[in-house]
Design a protein around this motif. Structure first.
Motif, PDB file in Angstrom:
ATOM      1  N   TYR A 148       0.823  -1.219   0.000  1.00  0.00           N
ATOM      2  CA  TYR A 148       0.000   0.000   0.000  1.00  0.00           C
ATOM      3  C   TYR A 148       0.855   1.266   0.000  1.00  0.00           C
ATOM      4  CZ  TYR A 148      -3.889  -3.087   1.379  1.00  0.00           C
ATOM      5  OH  TYR A 148      -4.835  -4.074   1.433  1.00  0.00           O
TER       6      TYR A 148
ATOM      7  N   TRP B 176      -0.322   9.471   0.871  1.00  0.00           N
ATOM      8  CA  TRP B 176      -0.473   8.752   2.143  1.00  0.00           C
ATOM      9  C   TRP B 176      -0.782   9.745   3.257  1.00  0.00           C
ATOM     10  CZ3 TRP B 176      -1.419   3.903   2.998  1.00  0.00           C
ATOM     11  CH2 TRP B 176      -1.402   3.432   4.310  1.00  0.00           C
ATOM     12  N   PRO B 177      -1.696   9.449   4.192  1.00  0.00           N
ATOM     13  CA  PRO B 177      -2.347   8.156   4.410  1.00  0.00           C
ATOM     14  C   PRO B 177      -3.503   7.907   3.444  1.00  0.00           C
ATOM     15  CG  PRO B 177      -3.133   9.732   6.029  1.00  0.00           C
ATOM     16  CD  PRO B 177      -2.043  10.435   5.252  1.00  0.00           C
ATOM     17  N   ALA B 178      -3.788   6.633   3.222  1.00  0.00           N
ATOM     18  CA  ALA B 178      -4.890   6.233   2.348  1.00  0.00           C
ATOM     19  C   ALA B 178      -6.210   6.715   2.930  1.00  0.00           C
ATOM     20  CB  ALA B 178      -4.913   4.718   2.189  1.00  0.00           C
ATOM     21  N   ASP B 179      -7.104   7.125   2.051  1.00  0.00           N
ATOM     22  CA  ASP B 179      -8.451   7.490   2.489  1.00  0.00           C
ATOM     23  C   ASP B 179      -9.269   6.242   2.802  1.00  0.00           C
ATOM     24  OD1 ASP B 179      -8.908  10.608   1.904  1.00  0.00           O
ATOM     25  OD2 ASP B 179      -7.554   9.769   0.413  1.00  0.00           O
TER      26      ASP B 179
ATOM     27  N   HIS C 162      -8.958   1.795   2.736  1.00  0.00           N
ATOM     28  CA  HIS C 162      -8.602   0.425   2.390  1.00  0.00           C
ATOM     29  C   HIS C 162      -9.941  -0.313   2.282  1.00  0.00           C
ATOM     30  CE1 HIS C 162      -4.391   0.948   2.901  1.00  0.00           C
ATOM     31  NE2 HIS C 162      -4.331   0.831   4.216  1.00  0.00           N
TER      32      HIS C 162
ATOM     33  N   PRO D  56      -3.960   4.683   7.959  1.00  0.00           N
ATOM     34  CA  PRO D  56      -4.998   4.973   6.963  1.00  0.00           C
ATOM     35  C   PRO D  56      -6.192   5.606   7.652  1.00  0.00           C
ATOM     36  CG  PRO D  56      -4.892   2.624   7.437  1.00  0.00           C
ATOM     37  CD  PRO D  56      -3.694   3.250   8.095  1.00  0.00           C
ATOM     38  N   LYS D  57      -6.960   6.406   6.910  1.00  0.00           N
ATOM     39  CA  LYS D  57      -8.081   7.106   7.524  1.00  0.00           C
ATOM     40  C   LYS D  57      -9.253   6.179   7.802  1.00  0.00           C
ATOM     41  CE  LYS D  57      -6.806  11.362   5.067  1.00  0.00           C
ATOM     42  NZ  LYS D  57      -7.239  12.337   4.030  1.00  0.00           N
TER      43      LYS D  57
END
Length: 521
Positions: free
Chosen positions: A264, A282-285, A287, A313-314
């Motif tokens: 990721y 990053w961070p991912a909104d 997964h 991740p958010k």
């Protein structure tokens, strides 16, 4: 980005523009920002099945919607190729690399058939893109004092490619693969997962790491309340001969957690010189994952990131399973028959028909049974008889009674039900559903508009009025075309090919040469 409200006019019809290219927009004056979404990366031990495709389709729908909101998006999917499963599938006289390439190309072709608009397909066997990130991340965990070596005796599920405990089993079998795990004794490197139990609980409780839906949040909190145990982070190379070698220990390979999960961020350039892309997204909104890999993403992955001093991740969006005969559709269970290969559904019904079904007929958070009979019934009722019939009726009248110039000069924002503001309100409402990951509700709004337009045609009877009052008849038909254009705009995230086709037909003022959805007997 500019709002759609200021851009929709006759020029859109003339040029055949599609939403998402030039019609970038915002909701409630939101500022343009970045949106990063990931699907799981799947084992290449077999072709993807319908459940796998559900994950990537959800991602694709959401990323297309966020493009319409004016956001810069990035969508990652891929293959977890450093796995012992592949060694059981390789044909005689076929190298590991040849097998992996073949499976990855099959997956990419399937994504192409289904119009999955990913930005990167990460392969964990990629020594240039992925391995530097995996090495760098491993070293961060070592620097934090969170990696140690020890002997381990435990139960190992080959289907999950994970060590499990007796608490995870049902009737002494894996509940997902319905096989008994094998007992394994070996020396591995371990990660101090237990060290991070309390801080993960705190971050989830405070929604710094959101787990959606609430039932899955409660599930992971229950696990955390029992306390996390340290987890194996490597396997002996003699047992898993294909994988990423542990830095400074060539006898061990990095296990899936510090390999697949790291994709990721390795996909964004983590561990390589110049990490601007990583810093940008990053961070991912989101997964997007299935419920069977919740523990890995909501317990192990956050602990790893905290150990490496990286942001969490958010949101982790956890969807249910598509089931067949009461069981999760999987590569290892053959009861699902040919639906384990979705290309047959695509060949028979079309890619957008499958996308429609996954968006509107599959529950995002609960398990959803699948049967071919139900799929065909839904296809005939809502696509062949519903949308397809509406397109044919509308454009047949338009082609017969209107000129291309008259269609091009119409006021796009007018709808049969009301004013231009109603047109934009409908789009705003639909995108707000996507913003809250309510994909089914967003799809439902399209069919509400289809129903409204059908009702308008039935009550106003433009096909009769045009024969006795040409001016009024043309006004009614133009409203039909405008309403159909609204529907085509709303279709963009769920059924992109159909959306583009309808816009093209409107632009050319032509009825389709044949029904866009042929009825199935």
């Amino acid at each position: 980005g500019q709002t759609l409200r200021s851009q929709l006019n006759a020029t859109d019809i003339q040029k055949g523009l599609t939403l998402g290219k030039q019609n970038s927009r915002t909701i409630n004056n939101m500022q343009k920002n970045n949106f990063y979404i990931t699907s799981p990366i799947f084992y290449p031990n077999a072709k993807l099945h319908l459940g796998n495709l559900y994950s990537v389709t959800v991602c694709d729908i959401l990323v297309r919607a966020h493009k319409l909101m004016g956001e810069e998006t990035y969508f990652l999917t891929g293959a977890d190729e450093n796995t012992s499963k592949i060694l059981k599938k390789i044909k005689e006289n076929q190298s590991v690399e040849e097998y992996l390439f073949e499976i990855s190309e099959n997956t990419k072709n399937l994504h192409k058939e289904l119009n999955i608009s990913y930005d990167q397909f990460i392969r964990t066997s990629d020594k240039e893109r992925h391995w530097p990130g995996a090495f760098s991340f491993w070293n961060k965990l070592v620097e934090a004092g969170d990696i140690y070596k020890a002997k381990y005796i435990g139960l190992y599920c080959g289907g999950c490619e994970a060590f499990v405990t007796s608490k995870d089993l049902v009737d002494e079998k894996c509940p997902f693969h319905l096989v008994a795990p094998e007992k394994i004794e070996e020396e591995n490197y371990f990660f101090k997962l237990s060290k991070y139990t309390e801080i993960i609980k705190q971050k989830i409780n405070q929604d710094e790491l959101k787990i959606i839906p609430e039932t899955r949040k409660n599930e992971i909190m229950s696990l955390l309340e029992r306390g996390l145990e340290d987890v194996s982070f490597s396997r002996p190379i003699k047992n898993v001969p294909y994988g990423i070698p542990v830095p400074n220990d060539p006898d061990q390979v990095i296990y899936v957690w510090c390999d697949a999960l790291v994709s990721y961020i390795s996909a964004l350039g983590y561990g390589q010189a110049g990490q601007n892309f990583f810093q940008k997204f990053w961070p991912a909104d989101f997964h997007v994952i299935g419920k069977d890999i919740l523990r890995f993403h909501a317990a192990i992955w956050p602990a790893m990131l905290i150990s490496a001093c990286l942001s969490l991740p958010k949101t982790i969006l956890v969807h249910g399973f598509i089931t067949f005969g009461g069981h999760k559709i999987s590569k290892s269970l053959k009861s699902a028959g040919h639906i384990s290969d979705p290309i047959e559904l695509i060949n028979e019904y079309g890619a957008d028909s499958l996308r429609y079904y996954l968006a509107r007929e599959v529950s995002l958070f609960e398990d959803s049974p699948f049967t071919l009979e139900h799929f065909k019934d839904v296809y005939n009722a809502n696509l062949a008889n519903g949308l397809g019939n509406l397109v044919s009726r509308t454009l047949t009248l338009s082609e017969k009674y209107l000129t291309q110039a008259e269609v091009s000069s119409m006021e796009v924002g007018l709808t049969p039900a009301g004013s231009k503001s109603d047109f934009h309100t409908a789009l705003d409402q639909q995108l707000s559903f996507y913003k809250n990951f309510e994909i089914k509700k967003a799809a439902d709004t399209i069919w509400e508009k289809i129903g409204e337009l059908d009702k308008f045609i039935q009550e106003e009877e433009p096909f009769k009025i045009i024969k006795i009052d040409e001016k009024k008849g043309k006004e009614l038909i133009l409203k039909m075309v405008s309403g159909l254009y609204l529907i085509s705009c709303m279709l963009e995230p769920v059924m992109p090919s159909t959306s583009n086709l309808i816009k093209k037909l409107i632009q050319e003022n032509k009825k389709p040469d044949q029904p866009i959805f042929l009825r199935k007997i």
